[in-house]
Design an enzyme around this catalytic site. Structure first.
Site, PDB file in Angstrom:
ATOM      1  N   GLU A 124       0.596  -1.046  -0.321  1.00 44.11           N
ATOM      2  CA  GLU A 124      -0.206  -0.104  -0.187  1.00 44.11           C
ATOM      3  C   GLU A 124       0.886   1.277  -0.331  1.00 44.11           C
ATOM      4  OE1 GLU A 124      -2.446   2.587   3.327  1.00 44.11           O
ATOM      5  OE2 GLU A 124      -2.931   0.267   3.103  1.00 44.11           O
ATOM      6  N   SER A 216       0.384 -10.078   6.947  1.00 44.90           N
ATOM      7  CA  SER A 216      -0.647  -9.221   7.139  1.00 44.90           C
ATOM      8  C   SER A 216      -0.640  -8.022   8.048  1.00 44.90           C
ATOM      9  CB  SER A 216      -1.977  -9.760   7.144  1.00 44.90           C
ATOM     10  OG  SER A 216      -2.932  -8.529   7.941  1.00 44.90           O
TER      11      SER A 216
END
Length: 647
Positions: A124, A216
């Protein structure tokens, strides 16, 4: 034992949206790809693969079909590349991430230094930085912000999964480092609510279970926040990783999950926890005897006593496959090392890391996975072993060495037993434009930041080079003498000369000492990086200054002018300068002859430019030579008379 589930857990809006869009695309096209895993959850990615949605790491191998942009988003250049290849595109970028990308692009266009608070390696963050033409600065915490130089205008935004406290700490640190500051809190409100709910629950229970992919970032943050409350916390991917001893003596158990964890995995974990709870309730009175019996059973089944998660054991490589390595650790069946657990460096071929028959140390990750296999890691065992030595090197200021494995945003990754970061500003004593030249090289460095818990190791090669330079400088000043010739490297050119590195100290080679002829600028004869021999003209030890000469190590063109240009000979040269009393003609570099006004023509000449012009090539007769005085007298009219006579 009571199981409590956090009020916010599991799939967030952005992830649900991305999966739905990908599944809809799969119903319309047989060739569906996602650039990287659609979400950071291996189980979900596997299910999506069964539907034909295949993750790829690079666009170069894809020539047709549909490309799904995952919720993390990508940089503007990636979107252009997809369009240029003629691929169909489904942009499933999370709206919160899209907003951060647009803000980053806008701030960049308005002249702000864009700062993104987040994890440097997270996709991201990489995507957001791409919308600033890779000009944004990424800071992970307030400590890194302390090293930021001053800017006129700074615009700050955040990775959507950042803890608010960390974001605000960076903002406070940068507030005094610019004239104008714009702050955009781009943290997803759902992320904040999930983190708050997890911390709230962790403070009420005796044990926390956090479910989500080990890769994650948002799940890792959840686990860290829960641990920070002081409550024992375990981060797992699936129910199979739960161990009954975790729950022994615990009355309240908390359960939460990351944004990339589907409901069905959460339910599986909850059901398995309920089973373990029932087992604990029905336990016999002689608990110690029963536990011992179970341990004996496991040891017999594995033929390996005492193995448990986190143990480091020694084994022998018995098989090397494309995606995994089998190692004999003395159990009934071989343990498995997945390819990603072989080394801290990127690895496409296991044979580059291990060979058949090699003895290795591995760390047990799972005593039994879904297929009943022992899963272990060579990388983590190597890291544990390396960290002790690295900590000692850090405390003692020792020099360590490691191999550069790849170029990343802001610097290099170096394999020192663990992945260490070498910032671009610490690669060399001077700015290095192309870092890829170091990939594959073994470099020496010092550890300037060490955190074994993460683990985080930051290196400085520059510090080592500077210390060596100081030592070389002292040795050079102690041994150098006037009148000797030294080998050096041209480091920098200026209008007045060149600075030459003699090995620890730069000496000044003035432009007037570069050649026996006039040099207007050093670039006429030198380039940065040239290796040259120079003559030591003078040494000032108090100021640590050395004066150098270049012309002294090359022949003086005036030494043999009587032989080259004897009286009576006719020579050819170029007019290089006009004076009130005549014109100077260059016969060779460094040797000029004078044609006096009286020798320019048979007629009376008031100014030399009445007869010759600068740059004009002329023939003249040598009428006088005085080498020791560096004087040659020429006659243009006598050369013309000789020519006329010959004709």
């Amino acid at each position: 034992m009571e199981i409590l589930v956090a009020r916010q857990a599991g799939f967030c809006f952005g992830v649900k949206r991305a999966i739905k869009m990908a599944e809809e695309a799969a119903g319309q096209d047989k060739e569906i790809y996602s650039l990287g895993p659609l979400i950071h959850n291996r189980q979900v990615v596997a299910k999506l693969s069964e539907q034909g949605i295949k993750p790829v790491d690079d666009l170069k191998d894809i020539h047709s079909g549909t490309m799904v942009i995952r919720s993390h988003g990508v940089g503007a250049q990636v979107l252009e590349d997809i369009e240029a290849k003629g691929l169909k595109m489904v942009d499933a970028t999370c709206p919160f991430v899209k907003k951060a990308q647009q803000l980053a692009n806008q701030l960049q266009e308005e002249g702000y230094k864009v700062v993104v608070v987040g994890d440097k390696s997270h996709p991201e963050v990489t995507g957001i930085v791409g919308w600033t033409r890779d000009q944004a600065l990424v800071l992970e915490n307030a400590e890194e912000a302390k090293g930021v130089t001053r800017y006129n205008k700074i615009g700050i935004l955040a990775q959507t999964t950042q803890p608010v406290e960390n974001f605000l700490a960076v903002v406070r640190e940068l507030a005094g480092r610019c004239q104008e500051l714009r702050v955009f809190n781009t943290i997803c409100h759902a992320t904040g609510e999930r983190q708050d709910a997890a911390v709230e629950l962790a403070n009420k229970v005796d044990l926390m279970i956090v479910v989500g992919g080990t890769n994650s970032a948002n799940t890792q943050k959840l686990a860290r926040l829960c641990r920070d409350t002081g409550t024992p916390t375990y981060h797992i991917e699936t129910a199979s990783e739960l161990e009954s001893q975790w729950f022994r003596g615990k009355e309240k158990i908390g359960l939460t999950a990351g944004a990339s964890t589907p409901d069905w995995i959460i339910e599986e974990v909850k059901e398995k926890m309920t089973e373990l709870k029932d087992m604990e309730t029905n336990q016999p009175e002689n608990v110690e005897e029963e536990v011992k019996s179970q341990a004996d059973y496991m040891a017999e089944a594995l033929e390996f006593r005492g193995v448990r998660r986190g143990d480091v054991v020694t084994g022998t490589i018995v098989q090397v496959r494309d995606d995994e390595v089998l190692v004999d650790i003395g159990a009934k069946s071989e343990a498995v090392i997945p390819l990603r657990e072989l080394s801290c460096s990127p690895c496409d071929d296991a044979c580059q890391v291990v060979q058949l028959g090699q003895t290795v140390e591995v760390m047990i990750l799972k005593v039994e996975d879904n297929e009943g296999r022992i899963i272990c890691s060579k990388q983590k065992a190597d890291a544990r072993k390396a960290l002790g030595g690295l900590e000692q090197a850090f405390q003692n200021g020792e020099i360590i060495s490691g191999r550069v494995t790849e170029v990343v945003k802001g610097g290099l990754l170096v394999d020192v037993g663990v992945r260490a970061f070498l910032p671009a500003s610490h690669v060399d004593r001077r700015y290095v434009e192309k870092l890829d030249q170091f990939v594959g090289q073994t470099v020496e460095a010092k550890i300037i930041e060490f955190n074994p818990a993460k683990p985080r190791v930051v290196l400085s090669r520059k510090q080592v080079l500077e210390e060596k330079a100081v030592q070389q400088k002292q040795e050079l000043l102690a041994n150098i003498k006037e009148g000797e010739v030294r080998r050096g490297v041209v480091r920098r050119l200026t209008n007045f000369g060149a600075f030459v590195d003699l090995g620890g100290i730069d000496g000044l080679l003035h432009v007037s000492e570069m050649a026996w002829y006039r040099v207007n600028h050093p670039s006429e004869i030198l380039n940065e990086g040239d290796e040259i021999d120079v003559y030591v003209l003078g040494i000032d030890l108090s100021k640590e200054k050395i004066s150098l000469g270049l012309k002294q190590v090359i022949p003086n063109p005036w030494d043999k002018v009587e032989e080259k240009f004897p009286v009576g000979s006719v020579v050819t040269g170029k007019v290089v300068r006009i004076a009130p009393f005549g014109a100077f003609v260059e016969l060779e570099p460094g040797v000029d002859g004078l044609i006096h006004l009286s020798q320019l023509s048979d007629r009376r000449v008031a100014k030399a430019d009445e007869v010759v012009q600068i740059g004009q090539v002329v023939k003249a007769k040598v009428i006088d030579v005085k080498g020791q005085d560096k004087r040659i007298s020429l006659s243009l009219k006598e050369a013309e008379d000789n020519q006329a006579g010959a004709e």
